[in-house]
Design a protein around this motif. Structure first.
Motif, PDB file in Angstrom:
ATOM      1  N   ALA A  95      39.986  34.052  25.505  1.00 33.78           N
ATOM      2  CA  ALA A  95      39.267  34.996  24.641  1.00 33.78           C
ATOM      3  C   ALA A  95      37.971  35.463  25.273  1.00 33.78           C
ATOM      4  CB  ALA A  95      38.995  34.349  23.286  1.00 33.78           C
ATOM      5  N   THR A  96      37.409  34.668  26.186  1.00 31.29           N
ATOM      6  CA  THR A  96      36.100  35.004  26.748  1.00 31.29           C
ATOM      7  C   THR A  96      36.105  35.150  28.266  1.00 31.29           C
ATOM      8  OG1 THR A  96      35.566  32.657  26.856  1.00 31.29           O
ATOM      9  CG2 THR A  96      34.862  33.831  24.877  1.00 31.29           C
ATOM     10  N   LYS A  97      37.217  34.862  28.923  1.00 31.57           N
ATOM     11  CA  LYS A  97      37.189  34.837  30.390  1.00 31.57           C
ATOM     12  C   LYS A  97      38.189  35.812  30.988  1.00 31.57           C
ATOM     13  CE  LYS A  97      35.888  29.952  30.437  1.00 31.57           C
ATOM     14  NZ  LYS A  97      36.420  28.581  30.616  1.00 31.57           N
ATOM     15  N   LEU A  98      37.790  36.404  32.106  1.00 24.57           N
ATOM     16  CA  LEU A  98      38.671  37.295  32.848  1.00 24.57           C
ATOM     17  C   LEU A  98      39.151  36.609  34.116  1.00 24.57           C
ATOM     18  CD1 LEU A  98      36.699  40.677  32.681  1.00 24.57           C
ATOM     19  CD2 LEU A  98      38.531  39.884  31.177  1.00 24.57           C
ATOM     20  N   LYS A  99      40.358  36.955  34.528  1.00 26.13           N
ATOM     21  CA  LYS A  99      40.857  36.558  35.839  1.00 26.13           C
ATOM     22  C   LYS A  99      40.477  37.659  36.816  1.00 26.13           C
ATOM     23  CE  LYS A  99      43.741  35.212  39.177  1.00 26.13           C
ATOM     24  NZ  LYS A  99      43.442  33.992  39.949  1.00 26.13           N
ATOM     25  N   TYR A 100      39.752  37.310  37.846  1.00 24.89           N
ATOM     26  CA  TYR A 100      39.395  38.289  38.858  1.00 24.89           C
ATOM     27  C   TYR A 100      40.309  38.131  40.061  1.00 24.89           C
ATOM     28  CZ  TYR A 100      35.101  39.101  36.262  1.00 24.89           C
ATOM     29  OH  TYR A 100      34.195  39.428  35.299  1.00 24.89           O
ATOM     30  N   LEU A 101      40.601  39.247  40.690  1.00 26.63           N
ATOM     31  CA  LEU A 101      41.362  39.186  41.925  1.00 26.63           C
ATOM     32  C   LEU A 101      40.365  39.031  43.062  1.00 26.63           C
ATOM     33  CD1 LEU A 101      44.106  41.892  41.434  1.00 26.63           C
ATOM     34  CD2 LEU A 101      44.050  39.511  40.698  1.00 26.63           C
ATOM     35  N   ALA A 102      40.104  37.789  43.448  1.00 29.79           N
ATOM     36  CA  ALA A 102      39.146  37.551  44.520  1.00 29.79           C
ATOM     37  C   ALA A 102      39.910  37.385  45.833  1.00 29.79           C
ATOM     38  CB  ALA A 102      38.266  36.364  44.174  1.00 29.79           C
ATOM     39  N   ALA A 103      39.319  36.686  46.788  1.00 29.20           N
ATOM     40  CA  ALA A 103      39.822  36.781  48.160  1.00 29.20           C
ATOM     41  C   ALA A 103      41.278  36.341  48.309  1.00 29.20           C
ATOM     42  CB  ALA A 103      38.921  35.993  49.103  1.00 29.20           C
ATOM     43  N   SER A 104      41.707  35.286  47.611  1.00 32.96           N
ATOM     44  CA  SER A 104      43.103  34.856  47.813  1.00 32.96           C
ATOM     45  C   SER A 104      44.049  35.988  47.436  1.00 32.96           C
ATOM     46  CB  SER A 104      43.416  33.606  46.989  1.00 32.96           C
ATOM     47  OG  SER A 104      44.705  33.100  47.295  1.00 32.96           O
ATOM     48  N   GLU A 105      43.798  36.617  46.300  1.00 32.27           N
ATOM     49  CA  GLU A 105      44.654  37.714  45.868  1.00 32.27           C
ATOM     50  C   GLU A 105      44.366  38.996  46.655  1.00 32.27           C
ATOM     51  OE1 GLU A 105      42.904  35.845  43.693  1.00 32.27           O
ATOM     52  OE2 GLU A 105      44.425  34.794  42.515  1.00 32.27           O
ATOM     53  N   SER A 106      43.080  39.365  46.759  1.00 30.70           N
ATOM     54  CA  SER A 106      42.737  40.673  47.325  1.00 30.70           C
ATOM     55  C   SER A 106      42.930  40.731  48.834  1.00 30.70           C
ATOM     56  CB  SER A 106      41.285  41.031  46.989  1.00 30.70           C
ATOM     57  OG  SER A 106      41.141  41.286  45.611  1.00 30.70           O
ATOM     58  N   ALA A 107      42.648  39.631  49.521  1.00 32.50           N
ATOM     59  CA  ALA A 107      42.729  39.669  50.985  1.00 32.50           C
ATOM     60  C   ALA A 107      44.053  39.156  51.501  1.00 32.50           C
ATOM     61  CB  ALA A 107      41.580  38.861  51.597  1.00 32.50           C
ATOM     62  N   MET A 108      44.716  38.279  50.757  1.00 31.52           N
ATOM     63  CA  MET A 108      45.935  37.643  51.262  1.00 31.52           C
ATOM     64  C   MET A 108      47.155  37.903  50.384  1.00 31.52           C
ATOM     65  SD  MET A 108      45.281  36.367  54.143  1.00 31.52           S
ATOM     66  CE  MET A 108      43.862  35.944  55.173  1.00 31.52           C
ATOM     67  N   ASP A 109      47.001  38.601  49.272  1.00 33.88           N
ATOM     68  CA  ASP A 109      48.107  38.808  48.327  1.00 33.88           C
ATOM     69  C   ASP A 109      48.674  37.494  47.811  1.00 33.88           C
ATOM     70  OD1 ASP A 109      48.109  41.513  48.086  1.00 33.88           O
ATOM     71  OD2 ASP A 109      49.800  41.879  49.419  1.00 33.88           O
ATOM     72  N   ALA A 110      47.911  36.422  47.906  1.00 34.42           N
ATOM     73  CA  ALA A 110      48.372  35.108  47.436  1.00 34.42           C
ATOM     74  C   ALA A 110      47.847  34.920  46.017  1.00 34.42           C
ATOM     75  CB  ALA A 110      47.883  34.004  48.364  1.00 34.42           C
ATOM     76  N   PHE A 111      48.713  35.134  45.036  1.00 33.20           N
ATOM     77  CA  PHE A 111      48.288  35.080  43.643  1.00 33.20           C
ATOM     78  C   PHE A 111      48.288  33.650  43.122  1.00 33.20           C
ATOM     79  CE2 PHE A 111      47.748  39.256  41.576  1.00 33.20           C
ATOM     80  CZ  PHE A 111      47.854  40.038  42.717  1.00 33.20           C
ATOM     81  N   ILE A 112      47.273  33.343  42.330  1.00 36.79           N
ATOM     82  CA  ILE A 112      47.135  32.038  41.696  1.00 36.79           C
ATOM     83  C   ILE A 112      47.024  32.276  40.199  1.00 36.79           C
ATOM     84  CG2 ILE A 112      45.758  29.935  41.547  1.00 36.79           C
ATOM     85  CD1 ILE A 112      44.620  30.768  44.369  1.00 36.79           C
ATOM     86  N   ARG A 145      31.460  36.408  46.794  1.00 44.88           N
ATOM     87  CA  ARG A 145      30.047  36.411  46.426  1.00 44.88           C
ATOM     88  C   ARG A 145      29.808  37.441  45.328  1.00 44.88           C
ATOM     89  NH1 ARG A 145      24.422  37.432  48.313  1.00 44.88           N
ATOM     90  NH2 ARG A 145      25.074  39.466  49.074  1.00 44.88           N
ATOM     91  N   GLY A 146      29.216  37.014  44.220  1.00 46.45           N
ATOM     92  CA  GLY A 146      28.815  37.945  43.177  1.00 46.45           C
ATOM     93  C   GLY A 146      29.588  37.768  41.882  1.00 46.45           C
ATOM     94  N   GLU A 147      28.873  37.823  40.786  1.00 45.66           N
ATOM     95  CA  GLU A 147      29.511  37.728  39.470  1.00 45.66           C
ATOM     96  C   GLU A 147      30.509  38.856  39.261  1.00 45.66           C
ATOM     97  OE1 GLU A 147      27.809  36.612  35.703  1.00 45.66           O
ATOM     98  OE2 GLU A 147      25.841  36.459  36.644  1.00 45.66           O
ATOM     99  N   GLU A 148      30.273  40.004  39.893  1.00 43.94           N
ATOM    100  CA  GLU A 148      31.141  41.170  39.699  1.00 43.94           C
ATOM    101  C   GLU A 148      32.570  40.907  40.142  1.00 43.94           C
ATOM    102  OE1 GLU A 148      28.239  41.098  41.244  1.00 43.94           O
ATOM    103  OE2 GLU A 148      27.015  42.865  40.805  1.00 43.94           O
ATOM    104  N   ILE A 149      32.763  39.937  41.042  1.00 42.75           N
ATOM    105  CA  ILE A 149      34.139  39.610  41.423  1.00 42.75           C
ATOM    106  C   ILE A 149      34.541  38.248  40.876  1.00 42.75           C
ATOM    107  CG2 ILE A 149      34.249  41.108  43.434  1.00 42.75           C
ATOM    108  CD1 ILE A 149      33.772  38.534  45.116  1.00 42.75           C
ATOM    109  N   GLY A 150      33.801  37.779  39.880  1.00 45.05           N
ATOM    110  CA  GLY A 150      34.261  36.609  39.154  1.00 45.05           C
ATOM    111  C   GLY A 150      33.724  35.287  39.643  1.00 45.05           C
ATOM    112  N   VAL A 151      32.724  35.306  40.510  1.00 51.73           N
ATOM    113  CA  VAL A 151      32.197  34.042  41.008  1.00 51.73           C
ATOM    114  C   VAL A 151      31.497  33.302  39.865  1.00 51.73           C
ATOM    115  CG1 VAL A 151      30.602  32.975  42.640  1.00 51.73           C
ATOM    116  CG2 VAL A 151      31.989  34.939  43.333  1.00 51.73           C
ATOM    117  N   THR A 152      31.877  32.027  39.690  1.00 55.30           N
ATOM    118  CA  THR A 152      31.394  31.260  38.539  1.00 55.30           C
ATOM    119  C   THR A 152      30.295  30.280  38.923  1.00 55.30           C
ATOM    120  OG1 THR A 152      33.197  29.692  38.884  1.00 55.30           O
ATOM    121  CG2 THR A 152      33.563  31.460  37.279  1.00 55.30           C
TER     122      THR A 152
END
Lengths: 360, 360
Positions: free
Chosen positions: A328-345, B177-184
């Motif tokens: 309800a309060t948190k988003l899943k961000y596509l950070a380096a594993s997803e964005s740089a490697m297409d490795a989804f978690i 790096r950065g809250e904008e990409i979900g860093v907690t």
């Protein structure tokens, strides 16, 4: 259903009115002093490290960004001075995007270029906006049944029209909903892209389906649908003609795939009864989405459509619905594993998400 | 440089201290009452529609989420009761992630499964956290030269160690790096993943490189680097041993690739002089990033590393730096075109971004 009514905007773009039975559009002249359109607004560049085309659309930096409600360009504009839709009212409209990523006619780019080195091509294609309703504050899930069905009819019309145009390889109807995924206009709307190339994900899926057909003699997607039905643990909703499930290897915190129970390639192959059923279950799913956290869920809706021909013949029309909201309060961000490697978690099990959506 | 000092956390996880010359770590016992670790925290599931593995790590939903600075688990914890690093101070530390997406030893999953139907496998592998500095408020770009070099040394150590472990196919050092990409967690840190499979993007890049070698007899990445140097329009920075450029078909609003001028597969093959040079230009690039909008830029840094063997032998070590910030106030979101179709649309020309970064 009757053919849409065509209108022309001040800078020459086409606007189409799709109307509920008994309604007749009453457009007025678009009197805005719009600048002329850039005939070549973008280019395609080939990325040799991935074998994928990338669209470079540099003029879009100044596109409309979160205007106040009273300046909404998607609300009806009866004066012809304030809106993309110069009319007192409308049911569903489709028009060419004023800030397109792809525009104009020409040759598509089927596959990798023959030349070596840095290769670019004109960004031909089509980018359209579809307004689901004249009501600024609604959503697709709130539409009356007949109105949702009209949107489906508009998608179907645009699919048939754009697939027939030279240079367009793939027609993609989609909706981005919610500020959390970057939507800059709150008015309920979707978009329709006519790509001049097969998108990378579609190409990857078709390659899998081709390999599956060669190995098994059957359609990959039909087999997956049958396997999900036999398993049952991830089914979310069913009608006589459609099935919705969370896929076994879901990538997103909320992900639902909606398949017709028989293989078709795109919306144009569905019968009227199937289109009725599709509109109903699609709207039902989006309603479940909004009830999941008792708040409008940010989501992406992607209609995977294919041509009924050799290269794309292994495709199976379906919708993929995705949300980045993992609680309800948190988003899943596509950070380096997803964005740089297409490795989804994924942070949740597909079975638990399916159970929650099924119960809503 | 000397070998790191190993320590063991309360739940059995390994912690490594990497020290600047003359420094000696002084760890204290970790006295936190940590619950025992889940020996199988995740599973891999095979997505037949894309041919890719997806990691399902459902226990991570409760991971630490934006704690206040005084409760930062990455700051030194001299009491052994408050932090992941039970010590009065440190230079650089690496430890196993308390909420890993991948953990334990076992067989990796090389390629698609042989079996039909729904296929899952244990999520073996390794997830580590690397703290760049004990200073809670710093950043990589702020590190003194010798300290940045120590981080590079730690990356190199972890790469060699993890590549030698059974079941690990790929070692990925990265920073979000950065809250904008979900860093907690705000504390300057990166992560190191040991994947039990070749990630989809790496597999795609290696397939391109293999095809290029067969067609041309040369290395794809070396040829691209030479072409960028010959063109010059997208070069951002150069040293004697490294070159940084915005790629011709950049996907991200800010994207810079950093290549060594000679082909190596990973950090372990670089000489000491090259490692010195790498630390310096890497830090220089991140400093340019922060000066771009006169504010800390949210970014992802991805070290693309390969084994020096047959399948991965066509790889070329390089770093891909990416930011979603498309102007001082606007973010680029990966909405349906990118997320559902992998069809990237860039809002700026690579040449204009390169010119701006070059001038900073």
């Amino acid at each position: 259903m009757s053919a849409p009514t065509s209108w022309t905007l001040a800078d020459g773009r086409e606007l189409l009115f799709f109307d509920l039975p008994g309604h007749t559009p009453a457009p007025v002249p678009d009197r805005r002093p719009l600048p002329p359109r850039d005939p070549e607004p973008s280019e395609l560049r080939f990325d040799r490290t991935t074998g994928q085309w990338v669209i470079i659309a540099a003029q879009r930096q100044d596109r409309t960004y979160k205007p106040p409600a009273e300046a909404c360009p998607l609300c009806p504009g009866p004066t012809g001075l304030t809106s993309e839709v110069p009319a007192t009212d409308y049911d569903v409209v489709v028009f060419e995007n004023r800030f397109p990523s792809l525009a104009g006619e020409g040759n598509g780019v089927a596959g990798p270029p023959e030349a070596d080195g840095f290769v670019a091509a004109p960004g031909v294609g089509r980018c359209e906006v579809i307004c689901f309703s004249a009501d600024h504050t609604g959503s697709f899930a709130d539409l009356p049944t007949a109105h949702a069905r009209l949107v489906v009819q508009a998608w179907r019309h645009r699919t048939a029209d754009l697939l027939a145009r030279p240079g367009i390889e793939q027609v993609f109807c989609f909706e981005n909903r919610g500020e959390e995924i970057g939507v800059t206009l709150a008015h309920p709307h979707g978009q329709i892209y006519g790509y001049p190339y097969l998108t990378p994900r579609t190409a990857a899926m078709l390659a899998q389906a081709r390999d599956h057909r060669i190995a098994h003699g059957t359609n990959l997607f039909a087999d997956l649908l049958a396997a999900e039905l036999a398993d049952g643990a991830r089914i979310v909703a069913q009608t006589e003609m459609f099935t919705a499930f969370v896929p076994f290897a879901a990538r997103w915190p909320v992900e639902v795939h909606l398949y017709p129970n028989r293989l078709v390639h795109n919306l144009t192959e569905l019968t009227d009864a199937e289109l009725d059923d599709f509109a109903a279950i699609y709207r039902d799913l989006l309603g479940r989405f909004d009830r999941l956290y008792d708040a409008p869920l940010p989501y992406m809706a992607a209609l995977h459509q294919y041509r009924d021909d050799g290269e794309q013949g292994d495709g199976y029309f379906h919708v993929e619905l995705m949300s980045i909201k993992r609680s309800a309060t948190k988003l899943k961000y596509l950070a380096a594993s997803e964005s740089a490697m297409d490795a989804f978690i994924a942070d949740v099990t597909p079975e638990s998400v399916a159970a929650r959506l099924r119960a809503l």
